[in-house]
Design a protein around this motif. Structure first.
Motif, PDB file in Angstrom:
ATOM      1  N   THR A  86       0.470   5.887 -16.478  1.00 28.89           N
ATOM      2  CA  THR A  86      -0.692   5.054 -16.155  1.00 28.89           C
ATOM      3  C   THR A  86      -1.001   4.998 -14.665  1.00 28.89           C
ATOM      4  OG1 THR A  86       0.724   3.095 -16.169  1.00 28.89           O
ATOM      5  CG2 THR A  86      -0.444   3.639 -18.222  1.00 28.89           C
ATOM      6  N   ASP A  87       0.023   5.185 -13.815  1.00 32.43           N
ATOM      7  CA  ASP A  87      -0.214   5.107 -12.373  1.00 32.43           C
ATOM      8  C   ASP A  87       0.914   5.814 -11.634  1.00 32.43           C
ATOM      9  OD1 ASP A  87      -1.505   4.465 -10.027  1.00 32.43           O
ATOM     10  OD2 ASP A  87      -0.919   2.356 -10.017  1.00 32.43           O
ATOM     11  N   VAL A  88       0.593   6.366 -10.467  1.00 31.80           N
ATOM     12  CA  VAL A  88       1.566   7.022  -9.608  1.00 31.80           C
ATOM     13  C   VAL A  88       1.279   6.566  -8.181  1.00 31.80           C
ATOM     14  CG1 VAL A  88       2.456   9.228  -8.784  1.00 31.80           C
ATOM     15  CG2 VAL A  88       1.656   9.025 -11.136  1.00 31.80           C
ATOM     16  N   ARG A  89       2.320   6.065  -7.488  1.00 33.46           N
ATOM     17  CA  ARG A  89       2.136   5.544  -6.128  1.00 33.46           C
ATOM     18  C   ARG A  89       3.284   5.968  -5.216  1.00 33.46           C
ATOM     19  NH1 ARG A  89       2.215  -0.336  -8.187  1.00 33.46           N
ATOM     20  NH2 ARG A  89       3.494   0.773  -9.682  1.00 33.46           N
ATOM     21  N   LEU A  90       2.980   6.158  -3.949  1.00 35.65           N
ATOM     22  CA  LEU A  90       3.991   6.370  -2.908  1.00 35.65           C
ATOM     23  C   LEU A  90       4.150   5.074  -2.144  1.00 35.65           C
ATOM     24  CD1 LEU A  90       3.078   9.845  -1.379  1.00 35.65           C
ATOM     25  CD2 LEU A  90       5.215   9.239  -2.517  1.00 35.65           C
ATOM     26  N   TRP A 149      16.696  -6.540  -6.460  1.00 37.02           N
ATOM     27  CA  TRP A 149      16.991  -5.285  -5.778  1.00 37.02           C
ATOM     28  C   TRP A 149      15.806  -4.858  -4.911  1.00 37.02           C
ATOM     29  CZ3 TRP A 149      14.833  -0.525  -5.360  1.00 37.02           C
ATOM     30  CH2 TRP A 149      15.627   0.483  -4.810  1.00 37.02           C
ATOM     31  N   ALA A 150      16.094  -4.279  -3.740  1.00 39.87           N
ATOM     32  CA  ALA A 150      15.036  -3.748  -2.874  1.00 39.87           C
ATOM     33  C   ALA A 150      15.584  -2.533  -2.136  1.00 39.87           C
ATOM     34  CB  ALA A 150      14.561  -4.803  -1.884  1.00 39.87           C
ATOM     35  N   GLY A 151      14.693  -1.582  -1.851  1.00 43.91           N
ATOM     36  CA  GLY A 151      15.092  -0.379  -1.139  1.00 43.91           C
ATOM     37  C   GLY A 151      14.001   0.111  -0.222  1.00 43.91           C
ATOM     38  N   GLU A 152      14.411   0.647   0.929  1.00 40.21           N
ATOM     39  CA  GLU A 152      13.489   1.223   1.906  1.00 40.21           C
ATOM     40  C   GLU A 152      13.579   2.742   1.830  1.00 40.21           C
ATOM     41  OE1 GLU A 152      11.518  -0.549   4.019  1.00 40.21           O
ATOM     42  OE2 GLU A 152      12.261  -2.451   3.265  1.00 40.21           O
ATOM     43  N   GLY A 153      12.543   3.414   2.276  1.00 40.58           N
ATOM     44  CA  GLY A 153      12.538   4.869   2.313  1.00 40.58           C
ATOM     45  C   GLY A 153      11.213   5.406   1.820  1.00 40.58           C
ATOM     46  N   VAL A 154      11.238   6.618   1.302  1.00 35.99           N
ATOM     47  CA  VAL A 154      10.048   7.228   0.700  1.00 35.99           C
ATOM     48  C   VAL A 154      10.271   7.231  -0.803  1.00 35.99           C
ATOM     49  CG1 VAL A 154       8.633   9.294   0.533  1.00 35.99           C
ATOM     50  CG2 VAL A 154       9.644   8.654   2.733  1.00 35.99           C
ATOM     51  N   TRP A 155       9.442   6.487  -1.509  1.00 35.17           N
ATOM     52  CA  TRP A 155       9.599   6.322  -2.957  1.00 35.17           C
ATOM     53  C   TRP A 155       8.325   6.741  -3.675  1.00 35.17           C
ATOM     54  CZ3 TRP A 155      14.072   4.722  -5.284  1.00 35.17           C
ATOM     55  CH2 TRP A 155      15.051   4.170  -4.445  1.00 35.17           C
ATOM     56  N   LEU A 156       8.501   7.469  -4.772  1.00 30.93           N
ATOM     57  CA  LEU A 156       7.405   7.750  -5.696  1.00 30.93           C
ATOM     58  C   LEU A 156       7.647   6.859  -6.898  1.00 30.93           C
ATOM     59  CD1 LEU A 156       4.906   9.568  -6.382  1.00 30.93           C
ATOM     60  CD2 LEU A 156       6.502  10.864  -7.790  1.00 30.93           C
ATOM     61  N   PRO A 211       1.528  17.583 -13.636  1.00 28.02           N
ATOM     62  CA  PRO A 211       1.446  18.058 -12.253  1.00 28.02           C
ATOM     63  C   PRO A 211       0.885  16.954 -11.347  1.00 28.02           C
ATOM     64  CG  PRO A 211      -0.238  19.098 -13.626  1.00 28.02           C
ATOM     65  CD  PRO A 211       0.572  18.220 -14.519  1.00 28.02           C
ATOM     66  N   LEU A 212       1.451  16.851 -10.139  1.00 30.47           N
ATOM     67  CA  LEU A 212       1.025  15.839  -9.175  1.00 30.47           C
ATOM     68  C   LEU A 212       0.836  16.493  -7.812  1.00 30.47           C
ATOM     69  CD1 LEU A 212       3.660  13.069 -10.001  1.00 30.47           C
ATOM     70  CD2 LEU A 212       1.253  13.055 -10.664  1.00 30.47           C
ATOM     71  N   ASP A 213      -0.208  16.087  -7.109  1.00 31.68           N
ATOM     72  CA  ASP A 213      -0.390  16.501  -5.721  1.00 31.68           C
ATOM     73  C   ASP A 213      -0.034  15.288  -4.869  1.00 31.68           C
ATOM     74  OD1 ASP A 213      -1.048  17.526  -3.293  1.00 31.68           O
ATOM     75  OD2 ASP A 213      -3.118  18.027  -3.803  1.00 31.68           O
ATOM     76  N   LEU A 214       1.169  15.288  -4.320  1.00 32.15           N
ATOM     77  CA  LEU A 214       1.645  14.131  -3.564  1.00 32.15           C
ATOM     78  C   LEU A 214       0.813  13.887  -2.315  1.00 32.15           C
ATOM     79  CD1 LEU A 214       5.505  14.623  -3.910  1.00 32.15           C
ATOM     80  CD2 LEU A 214       3.948  13.320  -5.365  1.00 32.15           C
ATOM     81  N   ALA A 215       0.208  14.927  -1.754  1.00 35.02           N
ATOM     82  CA  ALA A 215      -0.626  14.775  -0.559  1.00 35.02           C
ATOM     83  C   ALA A 215      -1.884  13.961  -0.847  1.00 35.02           C
ATOM     84  CB  ALA A 215      -0.999  16.134   0.002  1.00 35.02           C
ATOM     85  N   ASP A 216      -2.336  13.916  -2.098  1.00 31.02           N
ATOM     86  CA  ASP A 216      -3.532  13.148  -2.461  1.00 31.02           C
ATOM     87  C   ASP A 216      -3.256  11.662  -2.630  1.00 31.02           C
ATOM     88  OD1 ASP A 216      -5.107  15.374  -2.417  1.00 31.02           O
ATOM     89  OD2 ASP A 216      -5.202  15.631  -4.596  1.00 31.02           O
ATOM     90  N   LEU A 217      -1.979  11.266  -2.688  1.00 34.91           N
ATOM     91  CA  LEU A 217      -1.634   9.858  -2.887  1.00 34.91           C
ATOM     92  C   LEU A 217      -1.657   9.119  -1.557  1.00 34.91           C
ATOM     93  CD1 LEU A 217       1.384  10.250  -5.340  1.00 34.91           C
ATOM     94  CD2 LEU A 217      -1.002   9.761  -5.911  1.00 34.91           C
ATOM     95  N   PRO A 251      -0.160   6.370   0.628  1.00 33.14           N
ATOM     96  CA  PRO A 251       1.047   5.543   0.649  1.00 33.14           C
ATOM     97  C   PRO A 251       0.709   4.069   0.856  1.00 33.14           C
ATOM     98  CG  PRO A 251       1.216   7.381   2.203  1.00 33.14           C
ATOM     99  CD  PRO A 251      -0.189   7.337   1.707  1.00 33.14           C
ATOM    100  N   VAL A 252       1.476   3.212   0.202  1.00 30.10           N
ATOM    101  CA  VAL A 252       1.347   1.767   0.371  1.00 30.10           C
ATOM    102  C   VAL A 252       2.653   1.257   0.980  1.00 30.10           C
ATOM    103  CG1 VAL A 252      -0.309   1.485  -1.504  1.00 30.10           C
ATOM    104  CG2 VAL A 252       2.117   1.307  -1.996  1.00 30.10           C
ATOM    105  N   ASP A 253       2.602   0.053   1.540  1.00 26.93           N
ATOM    106  CA  ASP A 253       3.797  -0.498   2.184  1.00 26.93           C
ATOM    107  C   ASP A 253       4.868  -0.875   1.181  1.00 26.93           C
ATOM    108  OD1 ASP A 253       2.736  -0.209   4.718  1.00 26.93           O
ATOM    109  OD2 ASP A 253       1.784  -2.174   4.685  1.00 26.93           O
ATOM    110  N   SER A 254       4.456  -1.581   0.113  1.00 29.56           N
ATOM    111  CA  SER A 254       5.447  -2.124  -0.806  1.00 29.56           C
ATOM    112  C   SER A 254       4.957  -2.053  -2.252  1.00 29.56           C
ATOM    113  CB  SER A 254       5.732  -3.583  -0.434  1.00 29.56           C
ATOM    114  OG  SER A 254       6.713  -4.122  -1.268  1.00 29.56           O
ATOM    115  N   VAL A 255       5.899  -1.778  -3.172  1.00 23.34           N
ATOM    116  CA  VAL A 255       5.590  -1.729  -4.597  1.00 23.34           C
ATOM    117  C   VAL A 255       6.677  -2.476  -5.351  1.00 23.34           C
ATOM    118  CG1 VAL A 255       5.444  -0.220  -6.625  1.00 23.34           C
ATOM    119  CG2 VAL A 255       4.317   0.444  -4.518  1.00 23.34           C
ATOM    120  N   GLU A 256       6.269  -3.305  -6.274  1.00 21.81           N
ATOM    121  CA  GLU A 256       7.190  -3.974  -7.193  1.00 21.81           C
ATOM    122  C   GLU A 256       7.189  -3.171  -8.484  1.00 21.81           C
ATOM    123  OE1 GLU A 256       9.714  -6.933  -8.816  1.00 21.81           O
ATOM    124  OE2 GLU A 256       8.915  -6.945  -6.772  1.00 21.81           O
TER     125      GLU A 256
END
Length: 181
Positions: free
Chosen positions: A54-58, A67-74, A159-165, A167-172
């Motif tokens: 339904t959705d894909v986010r960086l 739980w919380a984690g920092e870094g680059v997350w898809l 298939p996903l094009d990660l360059a088209d996403l 990025p947001v600061d935070s995702v729950e």
């Protein structure tokens, strides 16, 4: 045989050998998975599971409950259900292929990864993939299955094009539960 005829016949034999090598299956073709193509927002039905991404986010920060984690997350939000039977049916295979590298869904945050599924009753949740910073500019393929072992089984691929996403600061992460109609 005439000397001039040997060259065209040799070329024809080489061309025929090349065609045979193209038609010959690879060594692992007899055990390869059956790929089921998927699109964002559309249902993809494999042998053991049915999935709708339904959705894909960086994101740079991901949280799930305490739980919380920092870094680059898809983060991948999806609905999934068992397709035919409930016994031992789960979202057991979740990976992201980027070039020659493959990343498995993280087991650190509580997520939809390896959660049991029911026939005809979709559940919703999120998967989280921790990625290196350089991966966000590449093409990727999300692979989902009922089990890690996909030989002679279905494999859902999105298939996903990660360059088209963007990025947001935070995702729950979406808490795993019953999907809303």
């Amino acid at each position: 045989m005439r000397r001039w005829l040997a060259w065209p016949m040799g070329a024809a034999l080489l061309f025929g050998a090349w065609l045979v090598t193209l038609a010959t299956p690879t060594a692992d073709a007899d055990e390869a998975p059956f790929v089921v193509p998927a699109a964002l927002g559309e249902e993809a039905r494999g042998r053991s599971i049915t999935v709708t991404v339904t959705d894909v986010r960086l994101a740079e920060h991901v949280s799930a409950g305490a739980w919380a984690g920092e870094g680059v997350w898809l983060v991948v939000d999806l609905d999934a259900a068992a397709a035919r039977e409930e016994d031992r049916t789960a979202l057991g295979g979740a990976s992201l292929a980027i070039g020659e590298r493959t990343y498995r869904a993280s087991e650190r945050p509580p997520s939809f990864f390896q959660q049991p599924l029911l026939v005809g009753i979709p559940r919703e949740g999120s998967l989280a993939f921790e990625l290196p910073p350089d991966a966000v500019h590449e093409q990727a393929v999300l692979r989902l299955s009922g089990d890690w072992e996909t030989r002679l089984d279905s494999l859902i691929e999105l298939p996903l094009d990660l360059a088209d996403l963007d990025p947001v600061d935070s995702v729950e992460l979406t808490e795993t539960g019953w999907a809303r109609p």
